[in-house]
Motif scaffolding. Structure first.
Motif, mmCIF file in Angstrom:
data_model
loop_
_atom_site.group_PDB
_atom_site.id
_atom_site.type_symbol
_atom_site.label_atom_id
_atom_site.label_comp_id
_atom_site.label_asym_id
_atom_site.label_seq_id
_atom_site.Cartn_x
_atom_site.Cartn_y
_atom_site.Cartn_z
ATOM 1 N N GLY A 75 0.946 -1.349 0.019
ATOM 2 C CA GLY A 75 0.066 0.012 -0.082
ATOM 3 C C GLY A 75 0.804 1.141 0.111
ATOM 4 N N ARG A 76 0.521 2.345 0.895
ATOM 5 C CA ARG A 76 1.275 3.326 0.985
ATOM 6 C C ARG A 76 2.223 3.211 2.591
ATOM 7 N N CYS A 77 2.724 2.264 2.619
ATOM 8 C CA CYS A 77 3.617 1.667 3.706
ATOM 9 C C CYS A 77 4.858 1.097 3.374
ATOM 10 N N PHE A 78 5.947 1.418 3.863
ATOM 11 C CA PHE A 78 7.274 0.970 3.602
ATOM 12 C C PHE A 78 7.709 0.401 5.092
ATOM 13 N N PHE A 79 7.894 -0.984 5.210
ATOM 14 C CA PHE A 79 8.590 -1.283 6.285
ATOM 15 C C PHE A 79 10.029 -1.679 6.126
ATOM 16 N N GLY A 80 10.912 -0.857 7.057
ATOM 17 C CA GLY A 80 12.152 -0.872 6.864
ATOM 18 C C GLY A 80 12.744 -2.076 7.655
ATOM 19 N N GLU A 81 13.618 -2.795 7.233
ATOM 20 C CA GLU A 81 14.311 -3.911 7.978
ATOM 21 C C GLU A 81 15.301 -3.691 8.261
ATOM 22 N N SER A 82 16.418 -3.127 7.380
ATOM 23 C CA SER A 82 18.191 -3.320 7.862
ATOM 24 C C SER A 82 18.732 -2.041 6.786
#
Length: 238
Positions: free
Chosen positions: A152-159
């Motif tokens: 969607g309009r979300c970005f889930f940063g991992e590392s």
């Protein structure tokens, strides 16, 4: 003593994030797998995997949650100087597996980016759900970067990682401004640290994070292709 639920690989579900432990903060469930459907359900629910190689899969939803709203990005004077110098060239999805490996290798105290995790996020990348941002120096060396999952309009940063000064910050700045241009509303930073705070990330109650997530997870972003369009300008706000 609270007993955590063990997830069955044959059943796709998660307990409510509100059931997560306070100590350790956010630990919600154990087990399951890293299949694409489970990972996507986890992110949609405000949950992420985080575990060491000798542990079973652990699922987390901490309270408070570290987030960055794109318009709140902070660029310090020294970072603006680096951006002005054009020391690095930033790309998207040019070296995803290399970025993930570099993130794992940069953790001298041990990494949660296990071989199974690498394989899982590589599958997400092949499905164009996981993406990397790379900072390259003038000689074409990978100087820094980061990766995460977009829904969607979300970005889930991992590392993220850096091999050269400010390289990860430059990649992060380009990522945030590009996502902002594409109308992304939320960057999930998961767990707070000084590096993220310096870039404008902050803690919010889990309920607030979940509310922002719910409003944006099914909204379409304002782009189709994943390619870098944003470039630093002196008009950039401090």
């Amino acid at each position: 003593m609270t007993t955590l639920p063990w997830l069955d690989s044959d059943h796709l579900w998660f307990p409510s994030p509100d059931a997560a432990l306070e100590d350790p903060d956010g630990l919600l469930a154990i087990g399951g797998d890293l299949a694409v459907d489970r990972l996507l359900l986890a992110y949609r629910s405000g949950i992420f995997p985080w575990f060491s190689e000798e542990q079973p899969i652990l699922w987390w939803s901490p309270n408070p949650r570290c987030i960055l709203l794109p318009h709140e990005l902070h660029t310090s004077r020294s970072l603006r100087k680096t951006l002005r110098q054009g020391r690095y060239h930033v790309t998207i999805d040019k070296a995803f597996d290399e970025v993930v490996t570099a993130c794992a290798d940069s953790r001298s105290e041990g990494t949660w980016i296990t071989p199974d995790m690498k394989m899982a996020y590589s599958r997400l990348h092949q499905l164009r759900l996981a993406h990397s941002f790379e900072a390259w120096d003038d000689e074409g060396n990978l100087a820094g970067g980061l990766y995460g999952v977009a829904m969607g309009r979300c970005f889930f940063g991992e590392s993220m990682f850096a091999r050269q000064t400010d390289a990860s910050k430059v990649a992060f700045t380009h990522m945030v401004r590009q996502l902002q241009a594409w109308k992304y509303a939320l960057i999930d930073c998961q767990v707070e640290n000084a590096h993220l705070r310096s870039l404008g990330a902050r803690l919010v109650p889990r309920a607030e994070f979940l509310s922002i997530l719910e409003k944006n997870i099914d909204q379409s972003p304002d782009h189709v292709l994943w390619q870098m369009e944003w470039q630093w300008s002196e008009r950039e706000a401090p």
